[in-house]
Design a protein around this motif. Sequence first.
Motif, PDB file in Angstrom:
ATOM      1  N   GLU A 264      21.866  36.824 -20.339  1.00  0.00           N
ATOM      2  CA  GLU A 264      21.227  38.069 -20.770  1.00  0.00           C
ATOM      3  C   GLU A 264      22.136  38.795 -21.751  1.00  0.00           C
ATOM      4  OE1 GLU A 264      19.744  42.341 -19.416  1.00  0.00           O
ATOM      5  OE2 GLU A 264      20.107  40.965 -17.741  1.00  0.00           O
ATOM      6  N   THR A 265      21.621  39.040 -22.944  1.00  0.00           N
ATOM      7  CA  THR A 265      22.411  39.710 -23.970  1.00  0.00           C
ATOM      8  C   THR A 265      22.346  41.218 -23.763  1.00  0.00           C
ATOM      9  OG1 THR A 265      21.897  37.926 -25.513  1.00  0.00           O
ATOM     10  CG2 THR A 265      22.682  39.992 -26.472  1.00  0.00           C
ATOM     11  N   LYS A 266      23.511  41.842 -23.617  1.00  0.00           N
ATOM     12  CA  LYS A 266      23.528  43.310 -23.462  1.00  0.00           C
ATOM     13  C   LYS A 266      23.448  43.939 -24.847  1.00  0.00           C
ATOM     14  CE  LYS A 266      26.668  42.506 -19.761  1.00  0.00           C
ATOM     15  NZ  LYS A 266      27.013  41.180 -20.323  1.00  0.00           N
ATOM     16  N   ILE A 267      22.483  44.839 -25.023  1.00  0.00           N
ATOM     17  CA  ILE A 267      22.336  45.526 -26.307  1.00  0.00           C
ATOM     18  C   ILE A 267      22.794  46.962 -26.112  1.00  0.00           C
ATOM     19  CG2 ILE A 267      20.711  46.215 -28.111  1.00  0.00           C
ATOM     20  CD1 ILE A 267      19.050  43.674 -27.057  1.00  0.00           C
ATOM     21  N   VAL A 268      23.858  47.322 -26.831  1.00  0.00           N
ATOM     22  CA  VAL A 268      24.506  48.614 -26.606  1.00  0.00           C
ATOM     23  C   VAL A 268      24.438  49.456 -27.873  1.00  0.00           C
ATOM     24  CG1 VAL A 268      26.698  49.740 -26.003  1.00  0.00           C
ATOM     25  CG2 VAL A 268      26.070  47.557 -24.928  1.00  0.00           C
ATOM     26  N   LYS A 269      23.714  50.552 -27.810  1.00  0.00           N
ATOM     27  CA  LYS A 269      23.669  51.476 -28.960  1.00  0.00           C
ATOM     28  C   LYS A 269      24.982  52.230 -29.026  1.00  0.00           C
ATOM     29  CE  LYS A 269      18.915  52.666 -30.126  1.00  0.00           C
ATOM     30  NZ  LYS A 269      18.621  51.445 -30.779  1.00  0.00           N
ATOM     31  N   ILE A 270      25.521  52.352 -30.232  1.00  0.00           N
ATOM     32  CA  ILE A 270      26.835  52.979 -30.371  1.00  0.00           C
ATOM     33  C   ILE A 270      26.914  53.732 -31.700  1.00  0.00           C
ATOM     34  CG2 ILE A 270      27.748  50.713 -31.128  1.00  0.00           C
ATOM     35  CD1 ILE A 270      30.462  51.571 -29.879  1.00  0.00           C
ATOM     36  N   ASN A 271      27.517  54.908 -31.666  1.00  0.00           N
ATOM     37  CA  ASN A 271      27.626  55.741 -32.864  1.00  0.00           C
ATOM     38  C   ASN A 271      28.547  55.063 -33.893  1.00  0.00           C
ATOM     39  OD1 ASN A 271      28.691  57.785 -34.688  1.00  0.00           O
ATOM     40  ND2 ASN A 271      27.690  59.274 -33.357  1.00  0.00           N
TER      41      ASN A 271
ATOM     42  N   GLY B 133      34.563  55.201 -26.907  1.00  0.00           N
ATOM     43  CA  GLY B 133      35.704  54.358 -26.520  1.00  0.00           C
ATOM     44  C   GLY B 133      35.385  53.404 -25.384  1.00  0.00           C
ATOM     45  N   ALA B 134      34.589  53.871 -24.408  1.00  0.00           N
ATOM     46  CA  ALA B 134      34.285  53.021 -23.245  1.00  0.00           C
ATOM     47  C   ALA B 134      33.448  51.806 -23.672  1.00  0.00           C
ATOM     48  CB  ALA B 134      33.539  53.841 -22.193  1.00  0.00           C
ATOM     49  N   LYS B 135      32.517  52.029 -24.593  1.00  0.00           N
ATOM     50  CA  LYS B 135      31.683  50.922 -25.079  1.00  0.00           C
ATOM     51  C   LYS B 135      32.515  49.906 -25.871  1.00  0.00           C
ATOM     52  CE  LYS B 135      27.487  53.710 -25.234  1.00  0.00           C
ATOM     53  NZ  LYS B 135      26.564  54.484 -26.090  1.00  0.00           N
ATOM     54  N   ILE B 136      33.438  50.427 -26.683  1.00  0.00           N
ATOM     55  CA  ILE B 136      34.329  49.541 -27.446  1.00  0.00           C
ATOM     56  C   ILE B 136      35.168  48.705 -26.479  1.00  0.00           C
ATOM     57  CG2 ILE B 136      36.389  49.521 -28.931  1.00  0.00           C
ATOM     58  CD1 ILE B 136      33.958  50.092 -30.597  1.00  0.00           C
ATOM     59  N   ARG B 137      35.688  49.339 -25.422  1.00  0.00           N
ATOM     60  CA  ARG B 137      36.527  48.599 -24.470  1.00  0.00           C
ATOM     61  C   ARG B 137      35.736  47.502 -23.764  1.00  0.00           C
ATOM     62  NH1 ARG B 137      38.737  53.667 -23.955  1.00  0.00           N
ATOM     63  NH2 ARG B 137      37.478  54.232 -22.159  1.00  0.00           N
ATOM     64  N   ARG B 138      34.488  47.796 -23.416  1.00  0.00           N
ATOM     65  CA  ARG B 138      33.648  46.761 -22.778  1.00  0.00           C
ATOM     66  C   ARG B 138      33.462  45.563 -23.709  1.00  0.00           C
ATOM     67  NH1 ARG B 138      28.073  49.095 -21.357  1.00  0.00           N
ATOM     68  NH2 ARG B 138      27.514  46.929 -20.901  1.00  0.00           N
TER      69      ARG B 138
END
Length: 350
Positions: A2-9, A15-20
Amino acid sequence: METKIVKINPLRPDGAKIRRAAEIIKRGRLVAFPTETVYGLGADALNRRAVKKIFRAKGRPADDPLIVHIASREDLFKIAVNIPPEAGILAKKFWPGPLTLIFKKRKIVSGEVTAGLNTVAVRMPDHAIALRLIKAAGTPVAAPSANLFGKSSPTRAEHVIKDLDGKIEMILDGGPTKIGVESTVLDLTVSPPVILRPGGLTLEKIKKFLPEVKLFFSNSAPSAKHSPSKSPGMRYRHYAPGARLILIEGTVEKTIKKARELFSQYRKQGKNAVIIATKETAKFYPAAARVLTAGSRKKISTVAKNLYKIIREADKAEVEVILAEGFNRQGLGEAIMNRLERAASKIEKV
Ligand code: TXA
Ligand code: MG
């Protein structure tokens, strides 16, 4: 998977999304991320098994080398040797930015990344998400464009999802990319240096700092089989829609005339044709024609930005022929024409 699709500014990435995302790269898996040119499909460049996954996910032939992305100029010294003085000047002026430089590689860079060549392609992308991801991963990131082999490069997360959903761990969705065509690839291992692929940084701008630079690629071959083997990626017919694309090259007036002629000819044959035009020319086509506007001829950067989205839009199942207007080769026009030529089944010179 399953591909996680993460919206990001894209300007102030969380920072938390980048670290993941960085954790995924560190674990030897794949993350698609935006750059200023197109979306890339990233893996740890120093992990062979991770790099192999890129080729598998894309269906890319193993003889087409990858670009290694770095987050600071100093990182260049970790992966390349014999760095000529011009590199310092170009990197100071154009990094971060849409310029990829070719150097002799260090041993640490495996043959999986370079397709067995003794050179390595390096670039520092001008995008906050890309730079922070590379930094957080703590390793250079190998990344081709995040499309299936043979398809147009993705300029939006939707394009990546269409091509790679279920095949990679994560897609960072940072919105549409700014430039829209890939980086310019410049070989600094030869003298004079040569541009192997025209791209987001124009020849004119490079010439200011490197007057002797040459263009070295096949301009007119619709199939890339005549292209130099120096630039492995340029061998393949690329950016290719399923529909037959006919590129019309000439003055704007003659181009419109030819496109109108071909359109009515195909219509008589009962064939479904779409026209890729511009803001200035769209009004000259019959009302019944499906016309997609790529951008403005007065601001060619708008055409570069929209080009791949428009090609993907034109390439719908029911469309048999795409008639594309050509552009003059100044500035970004060189990269736009290179991509259109490589997408074309036929070139009509008028
Ligand atoms: O803008 C870009 O360059 C994007 C973003 C993601 O950075 N990347 C990209 O990568 O377009 P890719 O893999 O789609 O295209 C890389 C090009 C290919 O034409 C490849 O043959 C060429 O760079 N290349 C890579 N390493 C090379 C090398 N050592 N010698 C000559 N050409 C090389
Ligand atoms: Mg590509």
